[in-house]
Design an enzyme around this catalytic site. Structure first.
Site, PDB file in Angstrom:
ATOM      1  NE  ARG A  36      -3.729  -2.332   2.037  1.00 57.19           N
ATOM      2  CZ  ARG A  36      -4.895  -2.163   1.432  1.00 57.19           C
ATOM      3  NH1 ARG A  36      -5.275  -0.979   1.057  1.00 57.19           N
ATOM      4  NH2 ARG A  36      -5.688  -3.183   1.202  1.00 57.19           N
ATOM      5  CD  GLN A 102      -0.788 -12.105   5.534  1.00 53.97           C
ATOM      6  OE1 GLN A 102       0.042 -11.981   6.420  1.00 53.97           O
ATOM      7  NE2 GLN A 102      -1.848 -11.335   5.456  1.00 53.97           N
ATOM      8  CG  HIS A 120      -2.687 -12.678  -0.566  1.00 56.25           C
ATOM      9  ND1 HIS A 120      -2.412 -11.673   0.318  1.00 56.25           N
ATOM     10  CD2 HIS A 120      -3.797 -13.304  -0.079  1.00 56.25           C
ATOM     11  CE1 HIS A 120      -3.301 -11.687   1.308  1.00 56.25           C
ATOM     12  NE2 HIS A 120      -4.136 -12.673   1.089  1.00 56.25           N
ATOM     13  CB  CYS A 131      -3.401 -18.494 -25.287  1.00 57.02           C
ATOM     14  SG  CYS A 131      -1.902 -17.565 -25.060  1.00 57.02           S
ATOM     15  CB  CYS A 156      -2.358 -14.621 -28.293  1.00 52.79           C
ATOM     16  SG  CYS A 156      -3.060 -14.053 -26.722  1.00 52.79           S
ATOM     17  CB  SER A 194       1.731 -11.728   9.659  1.00 52.48           C
ATOM     18  OG  SER A 194       0.334 -11.518   9.481  1.00 52.48           O
TER      19      SER A 194
HETATM   20 ZN    ZN Z   1      -2.007 -15.324 -25.089  1.00 49.97          ZN
END
Ligand code: ZN
Length: 253
Positions: A36, A102, A120, A131, A156, A194
Site C-alpha cells: 500500500r 501472504q 495471495h 491462451c 497472442c 504479520s
Molecule cells: Zn495469449
C-alpha cells in the site's frame, strides 16, 4: 541471546510438525515496501483497491499496468534476507514442514523454500488470460519497458495478468485449503512479520490453537494472538530468527 529466541528454538526442537506463516514484515529488511506504500508520487493519492482491481485490468490495462509495472521492476534487484534464509534452512533440517505466506514477492522460493503456499499468488510470473501462456518476472518487466503503453502483452496480443490475486478476485482455493489443513495439523505455528489482521490468514493461528497446537509470534506490534502465544519475539525479524538459528546450534563440548 534472548530468552525468547531460546524458547522458540526449544519449541521448534520439540515440535512434531511446525509450520511457518509469514507476512509483509519478513520482506521489509529486503527493502520491499508494503503493497500500500506508493512507489512514486504519481500514485500517492491512488487507492490500490481501486486500481489493482480485476475490473481495471479488464477495462483499462494501461492504468492497471501503470500501477503494477513499477512493482515488477522493483523486485528485480530484491533478494531474500536472513529471515527468509532461516525458514528455508529450518525446512532443510526437517524442523519446519511448510511455509505459508501472504507475500507476493517470491522471496521464500528464492531463499530455497521448495514449495511455499502463496495464498495471495506471486509476482514471480504473469500469465495470459486468453491462451494461458506464463512468462517469468524478468520477461514481464522487459515487456513493460518495451511497450509503448506500458502493457506487457502475450504473443497472442492479450494483456498479461500478474500471478497475484487482484481485488475483486477470489483467493486460490487449493492454496487456501492447504493452508488451513497445515494449520490444523501443526503442533506449532510460527507467525513471522504479520499483524495477523488480514483474512484469511488471520484465522490460521486460531485453527492451530483449537486443534491443541501452539502459536509463536515473531513480529513487531500487537496481534490478536498476543495473549495466546507460547512466545513472542518483537524485535527485528531478521535478527530474531538469526538468534533462533544460533540457539539451535549444538552447544560447545
Ligand atoms: Zn495469449
Amino acid at each position: 541471546m534472548s530468552a525468547g529466541a531460546a524458547r522458540l528454538a526449544a519449541l521448534l526442537r520439540a515440535a512434531r510438525r511446525a509450520v511457518a506463516l509469514t507476512g509483509a514484515g519478513i520482506s521489509v529488511p529486503s527493502g520491499i515496501p508494503d503493497f500500500r506504500t506508493p512507489l512514486t508520487g504519481m500514485w500517492a493519492n491512488v487507492d490500490p483497491m481501486e486500481v489493482a482491481h480485476i475490473d481495471v485490468f479488464t477495462r483499462a490495462p494501461e492504468r492497471f499496468w501503470g500501477f503494477y509495472g513499477p512493482r515488477f521492476a522493483l523486485l528485480r534487484d530484491k533478494r531474500p534476507n536472513g529471515a527468509h534464509h532461516a525458514l528455508a534452512e529450518l525446512e532443510r533440517r526437517g524442523l519446519l514442514a511448510a511455509v505459508i505466506t501472504q507475500n507476493i514477492d517470491g522471496l521464500h522460493r528464492q531463499a530455497g523454500t521448495p514449495d511455499p503456499i502463496e495464498v495471495h499468488g506471486s509476482l514471480a510470473i504473469a500469465s495470459c488470460p486468453a491462451c494461458g501462456v506464463r512468462e517469468p518476472r524478468e520477461e514481464v518487466a522487459r515487456r513493460v519497458e518495451a511497450a509503448g503503453d506500458g502493457v506487457p502483452r502475450c504473443g497472442c496480443g492479450a494483456a498479461l495478468k500478474p500471478g497475484v490475486v487482484l481485488f475483486g478476485e477470489l483467493l486460490p482455493e487449493a492454496a487456501l485449503e492447504r493452508a488451513f489443513r497445515l494449520a490444523g495439523e501443526a503442533d506449532l505455528l510460527v507467525c513471522v512479520g504479520s499483524s495477523l489482521e488480514v483474512h484469511p490468514v488471520a484465522g490460521l493461528p486460531g485453527v492451530t490453537l483449537a486443534a491443541g497446537g501452539r502459536v509463536a509470534l515473531v513480529t513487531q506490534g500487537p496481534t490478536p494472538y498476543d495473549a495466546d502465544a507460547a512466545v513472542k519475539l518483537d524485535g527485528d525479524v531478521e535478527h530474531e530468527l538469526e538468534a533462533v538459528m544460533a540457539a539451535l546450534e549444538p552447544q560447545g563440548v
